[in-house]
Design a protein around this motif. Structure first.
Motif, short mmCIF file in Angstrom:
data_model
loop_
_atom_site.label_atom_id
_atom_site.label_comp_id
_atom_site.label_asym_id
_atom_site.label_seq_id
_atom_site.Cartn_x
_atom_site.Cartn_y
_atom_site.Cartn_z
N ASP A 2 0.84 -1.20 0.00
CA ASP A 2 0.00 0.00 0.00
C ASP A 2 0.88 1.26 0.00
N ASP A 3 0.24 2.43 -0.09
CA ASP A 3 0.98 3.70 -0.18
C ASP A 3 2.02 3.84 0.92
N ALA A 9 9.46 2.12 2.26
CA ALA A 9 10.55 1.46 1.51
C ALA A 9 11.43 2.52 0.85
N LEU A 10 10.82 3.57 0.30
CA LEU A 10 11.60 4.62 -0.35
C LEU A 10 12.49 5.36 0.65
N LEU A 200 4.26 5.75 -7.85
CA LEU A 200 4.37 4.30 -8.01
C LEU A 200 2.99 3.63 -7.99
N LYS A 201 2.14 4.11 -7.09
CA LYS A 201 0.80 3.51 -7.02
C LYS A 201 -0.02 3.83 -8.27
N LEU A 245 5.78 -4.02 -8.14
CA LEU A 245 4.36 -3.72 -8.36
C LEU A 245 3.90 -4.20 -9.74
N LEU A 246 4.82 -4.19 -10.69
CA LEU A 246 4.47 -4.56 -12.08
C LEU A 246 5.52 -5.57 -12.58
#
Ligand code: SAH
Ligand code: SF4
Length: 332
Positions: A2-3, A9-10, A200-201, A245-246
């Motif tokens: 999630d956001d 993480a960033l 990113l989201k 994420l992708l």
């Protein structure tokens, strides 16, 4: 993720991020093995009607000498690239309305006639009807970065357009069946890890097929000439999260990352990137395609540049692939 998780993480140090980096690398290897797709990039016009505050091609930059390639010149460069083995071409320009939808359509049709190659257009915002027409003419992919998912920052940096319009374009492109690329810049003023998590989201929500994530580089010929450059470390972390994420997305090592620090290109491949771009137009024109300041090495042939790229990828344990390199979900 999630956001909130993305944001934390960033905010990790590179050491703290190492487990995620390994995961991203493993996901990338699972999908693509050691293959890195090479795209032949042709920057065919540096005319632009837009006012993006970070970019040297903005219409207000009257210092810049402008150039445009005619259809025949572009086709000639593509033909040389094709002979060298390139099967994936990116045609990029400023937002130059000199080229009508019909002109661009003719170019795409001529390029694809009797040749199996993929064309990515990166020509900015156009009406849905134009996107539809160009797809019908044979364009396969379209690259239009959302640049920054915070609409307030976006609208400040793009006085000629709006975030809403940008999203409209991206949604149109996806609906029309393009393999669609977005992406964003790292290090824009007022950006934070919170807004980067939104970036990113957003690419996850849009389920884009490609995402170019690169650091901002200040250009003296723009109003942002004295801003700080973007962080390479933050770029690497963002690329790795994009990979998680992708998992099947095409994630290029962006040119701006290599411009700040050549060694970062290899790093980026270890953080989940699987695409590199090679410029194909003559170096005199590369100099004029001055989005941001960069060093350009003269005097090499297309063949030499290709060999060097292959050798470099081999030296870092990767295999250069010059095929169309479609997204795994794409049905021809
Ligand atoms: N005009 C088209 C394509 C050319 S610009 C478009 O805007 O979509 C290609 C990319 O260059 C932009 O998406 C932007 O992310 C990047 N760019 C422009 N100026 C930059 C700068 N100063 N630093 C880093 N990237 C920049
Ligand atoms: Fe033009 Fe693209 Fe540069 Fe914006 S980023 S000024 S649209 S070339």
């Amino acid at each position: 993720m999630d956001d909130r998780t993305v944001q934390s993480a960033l905010e990790e140090s590179l050491e703290g991020f190492e487990a995620l980096r390994r995961e991203a690398q493993a996901v990338c290897e699972k999908t693509f093995g050691d293959e890195v797709y090479v795209r032949g990039l042709i920057e065919f016009s540096n005319y632009c009607r837009c006012s993006c505050k970070y970019c040297g091609l903005r219409v207000e930059n009257s210092e810049l000498k402008r150039y445009r390639l005619e259809k025949e010149d572009i086709l000639e460069i593509m033909e040389e690239g094709y002979q060298e083995g390139y099967r994936s071409f990116v045609l990029q320009s400023g937002e130059d309305t000199y080229y009508t939808a019909e002109d661009l359509g003719e170019l795409v049709r001529a390029a694809k006639k009797e040749r199996d190659l993929a064309i990515t257009l990166s020509i900015g915002e156009r009406p849905r009807e134009t996107y539809r027409y160009l797809k019908a003419c044979g364009a396969d992919r379209f690259l239009l970065k959302h640049e920054c998912a915070d609409s307030v920052i976006y609208d400040e940096l793009h006085p000629h357009s709006s975030f809403e319009e940008r999203l409209r374009c991206l949604v149109d492109l996806k609906e029309l069946g393009y393999q669609t690329g977005s992406g964003f810049m790292i290090g824009l003023p007022k950006q934070s890890t919170k807004t980067l998590a939104k970036d990113l989201k957003l690419i996850e929500k849009l389920q884009v097929h490609m995402a170019g994530i690169g650091p901002f580089i200040p250009n003296e010929m723009t109003p942002m000439g004295t801003c700080e450059k973007g962080s390479c470390e933050m770029t690497l972390k963002a690329v790795a999260i994009a990979r998680l994420l992708l998992p099947e997305a095409m994630l290029p090592v962006t040119t701006s990352l290599g411009v700040i620090d050549g060694g970062m290109r290899e790093q980026c491949l270890n953080y989940g990137a699987n695409v590199v771009m090679q410029k194909l137009q003559p170096t005199a024109l590369r100099k004029l395609y001055a989005l941001y300041p960069k060093e350009i090495i003269d005097g090499k042939s297309m063949r030499e540049e290709k060999r060097e790229l292959e050798a470099w990828l081999k030296s870092v344990g990767k295999k250069a692939v010059f095929d169309r390199g479609d997204h795994p979900t794409y049905q021809k």
